[in-house]
Design a protein around this motif. Structure first.
Motif, PDB file in Angstrom:
ATOM      1  N   SER A   1       0.887  -1.200  -0.011  1.00  0.00           N
ATOM      2  CA  SER A   1       0.061   0.030  -0.030  1.00  0.00           C
ATOM      3  C   SER A   1       0.899   1.236   0.066  1.00  0.00           C
ATOM      4  O   SER A   1       2.088   1.234   0.414  1.00  0.00           O
ATOM      5  CB  SER A   1      -0.978  -0.049   1.101  1.00  0.00           C
ATOM      6  OG  SER A   1      -0.120   0.028   2.543  1.00  0.00           O
ATOM      7  N   LYS A   2       0.413   2.427  -0.501  1.00  0.00           N
ATOM      8  CA  LYS A   2       1.160   3.545  -0.578  1.00  0.00           C
ATOM      9  C   LYS A   2       0.843   4.158   0.842  1.00  0.00           C
ATOM     10  O   LYS A   2      -0.184   4.630   1.084  1.00  0.00           O
ATOM     11  CB  LYS A   2       0.532   4.500  -1.899  1.00  0.00           C
ATOM     12  CG  LYS A   2       1.449   5.679  -1.946  1.00  0.00           C
ATOM     13  CD  LYS A   2       2.433   5.532  -2.681  1.00  0.00           C
ATOM     14  CE  LYS A   2       3.189   6.990  -3.096  1.00  0.00           C
ATOM     15  NZ  LYS A   2       4.468   6.863  -3.839  1.00  0.00           N
ATOM     16  N   CYS A   3       2.069   4.604   1.391  1.00  0.00           N
ATOM     17  CA  CYS A   3       1.949   5.484   2.833  1.00  0.00           C
ATOM     18  C   CYS A   3       1.755   6.849   2.220  1.00  0.00           C
ATOM     19  O   CYS A   3       2.256   7.347   1.269  1.00  0.00           O
ATOM     20  CB  CYS A   3       3.437   5.277   3.356  1.00  0.00           C
ATOM     21  SG  CYS A   3       3.765   3.706   3.949  1.00  0.00           S
ATOM     22  N   PRO A   4       1.137   7.495   3.217  1.00  0.00           N
ATOM     23  CA  PRO A   4       0.511   8.890   2.938  1.00  0.00           C
ATOM     24  C   PRO A   4       1.446  10.073   2.856  1.00  0.00           C
ATOM     25  O   PRO A   4       1.160  11.130   2.520  1.00  0.00           O
ATOM     26  CB  PRO A   4      -0.568   9.150   4.010  1.00  0.00           C
ATOM     27  CG  PRO A   4      -0.239   8.098   5.071  1.00  0.00           C
ATOM     28  CD  PRO A   4       0.277   6.884   4.516  1.00  0.00           C
ATOM     29  N   TYR A   5       2.727   9.550   3.474  1.00  0.00           N
ATOM     30  CA  TYR A   5       3.786  10.645   3.432  1.00  0.00           C
ATOM     31  C   TYR A   5       4.628  10.505   2.409  1.00  0.00           C
ATOM     32  O   TYR A   5       5.612  11.256   2.208  1.00  0.00           O
ATOM     33  CB  TYR A   5       4.708  10.614   4.904  1.00  0.00           C
ATOM     34  CG  TYR A   5       5.328   9.465   5.061  1.00  0.00           C
ATOM     35  CD1 TYR A   5       6.556   8.856   5.064  1.00  0.00           C
ATOM     36  CD2 TYR A   5       4.435   8.385   5.694  1.00  0.00           C
ATOM     37  CE1 TYR A   5       7.152   7.528   5.058  1.00  0.00           C
ATOM     38  CE2 TYR A   5       5.107   6.792   5.936  1.00  0.00           C
ATOM     39  CZ  TYR A   5       6.340   6.641   5.497  1.00  0.00           C
ATOM     40  OH  TYR A   5       6.971   5.672   5.835  1.00  0.00           O
ATOM     41  N   CYS A   6       4.693   9.377   1.660  1.00  0.00           N
ATOM     42  CA  CYS A   6       5.858   8.975   0.885  1.00  0.00           C
ATOM     43  C   CYS A   6       5.784   9.567  -0.537  1.00  0.00           C
ATOM     44  O   CYS A   6       4.398   9.739  -1.442  1.00  0.00           O
ATOM     45  CB  CYS A   6       5.614   7.378   0.756  1.00  0.00           C
ATOM     46  SG  CYS A   6       6.830   6.611  -0.513  1.00  0.00           S
ATOM     47  N   ASP A   7       6.811  10.087  -0.942  1.00  0.00           N
ATOM     48  CA  ASP A   7       6.918  10.964  -2.361  1.00  0.00           C
ATOM     49  C   ASP A   7       7.761   9.975  -3.255  1.00  0.00           C
ATOM     50  O   ASP A   7       8.190  10.654  -4.367  1.00  0.00           O
ATOM     51  CB  ASP A   7       7.182  12.612  -2.087  1.00  0.00           C
ATOM     52  CG  ASP A   7       8.763  12.534  -1.732  1.00  0.00           C
ATOM     53  OD1 ASP A   7       9.468  11.694  -1.109  1.00  0.00           O
ATOM     54  OD2 ASP A   7       9.278  13.519  -2.137  1.00  0.00           O
TER      55      ASP A   7
ATOM     56  N   ARG B   1      -0.490   6.421  12.252  1.00  0.00           N
ATOM     57  CA  ARG B   1      -0.380   7.740  11.663  1.00  0.00           C
ATOM     58  C   ARG B   1       0.254   7.925  10.478  1.00  0.00           C
ATOM     59  O   ARG B   1      -0.062   8.647   9.350  1.00  0.00           O
ATOM     60  CB  ARG B   1       0.217   8.988  12.706  1.00  0.00           C
ATOM     61  CG  ARG B   1       0.323  10.235  12.084  1.00  0.00           C
ATOM     62  CD  ARG B   1      -0.661  10.995  11.337  1.00  0.00           C
ATOM     63  NE  ARG B   1      -1.854  11.203  12.312  1.00  0.00           N
ATOM     64  CZ  ARG B   1      -2.017  12.390  12.979  1.00  0.00           C
ATOM     65  NH1 ARG B   1      -1.229  13.345  12.949  1.00  0.00           N
ATOM     66  NH2 ARG B   1      -3.259  12.419  13.841  1.00  0.00           N
ATOM     67  N   LEU B   2       1.320   7.024  10.245  1.00  0.00           N
ATOM     68  CA  LEU B   2       2.153   6.871   9.074  1.00  0.00           C
ATOM     69  C   LEU B   2       1.539   6.192   7.844  1.00  0.00           C
ATOM     70  O   LEU B   2       2.041   5.932   6.834  1.00  0.00           O
ATOM     71  CB  LEU B   2       3.667   6.390   9.337  1.00  0.00           C
ATOM     72  CG  LEU B   2       4.433   7.433  10.319  1.00  0.00           C
ATOM     73  CD1 LEU B   2       5.606   6.570  10.641  1.00  0.00           C
ATOM     74  CD2 LEU B   2       5.219   8.668   9.388  1.00  0.00           C
ATOM     75  N   GLY B   3       0.566   5.451   8.203  1.00  0.00           N
ATOM     76  CA  GLY B   3      -0.274   4.380   7.436  1.00  0.00           C
ATOM     77  C   GLY B   3       0.818   3.389   7.244  1.00  0.00           C
ATOM     78  O   GLY B   3       0.403   2.581   6.053  1.00  0.00           O
ATOM     79  N   ARG B   4       1.298   2.810   8.130  1.00  0.00           N
ATOM     80  CA  ARG B   4       2.205   1.571   7.964  1.00  0.00           C
ATOM     81  C   ARG B   4       1.361   0.578   8.433  1.00  0.00           C
ATOM     82  O   ARG B   4       0.764   0.543   9.222  1.00  0.00           O
ATOM     83  CB  ARG B   4       3.687   1.857   8.801  1.00  0.00           C
ATOM     84  CG  ARG B   4       4.447   2.837   8.645  1.00  0.00           C
ATOM     85  CD  ARG B   4       5.188   2.916   7.265  1.00  0.00           C
ATOM     86  NE  ARG B   4       5.902   1.801   7.308  1.00  0.00           N
ATOM     87  CZ  ARG B   4       6.748   1.738   6.055  1.00  0.00           C
ATOM     88  NH1 ARG B   4       6.931   2.394   4.997  1.00  0.00           N
ATOM     89  NH2 ARG B   4       7.734   0.467   6.201  1.00  0.00           N
ATOM     90  N   LYS B   5       1.634  -0.777   7.423  1.00  0.00           N
ATOM     91  CA  LYS B   5       0.748  -1.862   7.742  1.00  0.00           C
ATOM     92  C   LYS B   5       1.350  -2.714   8.691  1.00  0.00           C
ATOM     93  O   LYS B   5       0.488  -3.599   9.139  1.00  0.00           O
ATOM     94  CB  LYS B   5       0.249  -2.455   6.299  1.00  0.00           C
ATOM     95  CG  LYS B   5      -0.379  -1.518   5.470  1.00  0.00           C
ATOM     96  CD  LYS B   5      -1.792  -0.985   6.039  1.00  0.00           C
ATOM     97  CE  LYS B   5      -2.410   0.096   5.080  1.00  0.00           C
ATOM     98  NZ  LYS B   5      -3.466   0.782   5.765  1.00  0.00           N
TER      99      LYS B   5
END
Length: 380
Positions: free
Chosen positions: A14-20, A133-137
């Motif tokens: 999944s794509k983490c919300p902070y990742c660019d 919060r980081l969206g890590r699974k």
């Protein structure tokens, strides 16, 4: 002269919300299989370049994305393709990035048996609330187990990636993260301050007012706490965000910070070779199709001028705690930093951001906290 090899795998669970970074989720097995074939083909194509012949590969870094979304056998095949096409030094540092949720004990053993000798584990936090919060699974327990299982699998060079200054994170929580990390005794710790990038989900939430960045003062305290805790436990602070026990500095990243040469394959990968930069198309699908049809996925390239090389060598070198060697710079470019950048160095010195010794120009403690300001002097 030795060079490095970077291999980019863009796929994630999944794509983490902070990742660019250049990463995508939801890829099926067929897509991933074609992409792996394309990587192996591009590695073989690079081996035909005149600038690559007779040069040993001293470091290999498989990054992402999440490389360990692939099985151990597939990643082993990728490394073997590199060995078949390129001259990989027997003592090369060979790193693969891993997500704690995608590495079993069996997979780690397969990776070690295949020849990977350095593992970089994206733990990011050992607090359940911060991981969410980081969206890590992955869970806190999976993060700890990944480090422990890597050691059992035979990895003697383990990096743990951590993130501080997460929106809503307290200094106390970060200090607890640091205490838990040092208890795992990795050889290397990367401790990054989170930057909210505009095009990420975090960036959208920030613009919408539902996410607030950590205050600069809090970020500075977390940076200082990182330095204090890790150096007290025997880690050397050798780059802005990186700490290692003696002899375990990341040799591949040092190629970047020393502005040396590396090859790069994969979607969006950037290469620096003999004064030329080139980059591949970002789309994994287009990358795969281009390699399949013409064995080339290059989107663009540019020659790097002498003034650019000198400026970038200064900028990147200042990331290191030891800074830039005046003598090495002079040997490389025929001019010493004070001859080329006297105004910039004097300005930074007067501001207390750099310290000048007989052979070194390095950031001061204040300069580390304001590193971007100091480094940009040599680009502008």
């Amino acid at each position: 002269m030795q060079i490095g090899l970077y291999i980019h795998i863009p796929f994630c669970v999944s794509k983490c919300p902070y990742c660019d970074f250049n990463s995508v989720d939801g890829a099926d097995q067929a897509t991933m299989g074609r992409y792996l074939d394309a990587l192996c083909a591009e590695v073989d194509a690079l081996s035909q370049l005149p600038a690559v012949r007779d040069r040993a590969i001293s470091t290999v870094f498989v990054g992402g994305g999440t490389p360990t979304i692939y099985g151990g056998d597939a990643l082993g095949r990728l490394l073997e393709a590199g060995r078949q096409s390129l001259s990989i030094d027997p003592g090369a540092e060979i790193t693969v990035e891993a997500n704690p949720g995608t590495v079993s004990q069996e997979k780690l053993c397969r990776l070690r048996d295949a020849g990977y000798n350095r593992l970089s584990i994206g733990v990011q936090s050992l607090q359940a609330r911060i991981l969410e919060r980081l969206g890590r699974k992955h869970s806190v327990e999976q993060g700890i187990a990944a480090v422990q299982n890597a050691r059992v699998a035979g990895f003697e060079n383990i990096n743990v990636d951590m993130i501080h200054s997460v929106p809503g994170q307290s200094v106390k929580e970060w200090c607890e993260d640091l205490r838990q990390v040092v208890s795992l005794v990795p050889q290397h710790v990367s401790a990054y301050s989170l930057t909210i990038e505009a095009e990420t989900q975090f960036g959208k939430w920030s613009r919408g007012g539902s996410l607030t960045a950590v205050a600069e003062e809090t970020d500075a305290i977390m940076f200082e706490k990182t330095h204090c805790v890790l150096t007290e436990h025997g880690y050397q602070h050798y780059e802005i965000s990186n700490y290692a026990v003696a002899g375990r500095e990341c040799r591949h990243n040092l190629l970047y910070w020393n502005n040396e040469d590396w090859l790069a394959v994969g979607a969006g990968a950037h290469q620096h070779l003999d004064g030329e930069r080139r980059w591949n198309v970002k789309s994994p699908d287009k990358y795969t199709t281009d390699i399949e049809t013409k064995r080339d996925a290059v989107e663009g390239s540019e020659r790097v001028s002498l003034s650019q090389r000198m400026g970038e060598t200064m900028m990147l070198g200042l990331r290191k705690a030891q800074g830039v060697s005046m003598r090495d710079f002079g040997d490389r470019f025929g001019n010493y930093p004070m001859e080329v950048f006297r105004k910039e160095i004097d300005r930074l010195s007067l501001s207390g951001l750099v310290a000048v010794s007989e052979d070194r120009l390095a950031l001061t403690p204040k300069g580390f906290r304001l590193a971007n300001i100091a480094m940009m002097e040599f680009i502008n």
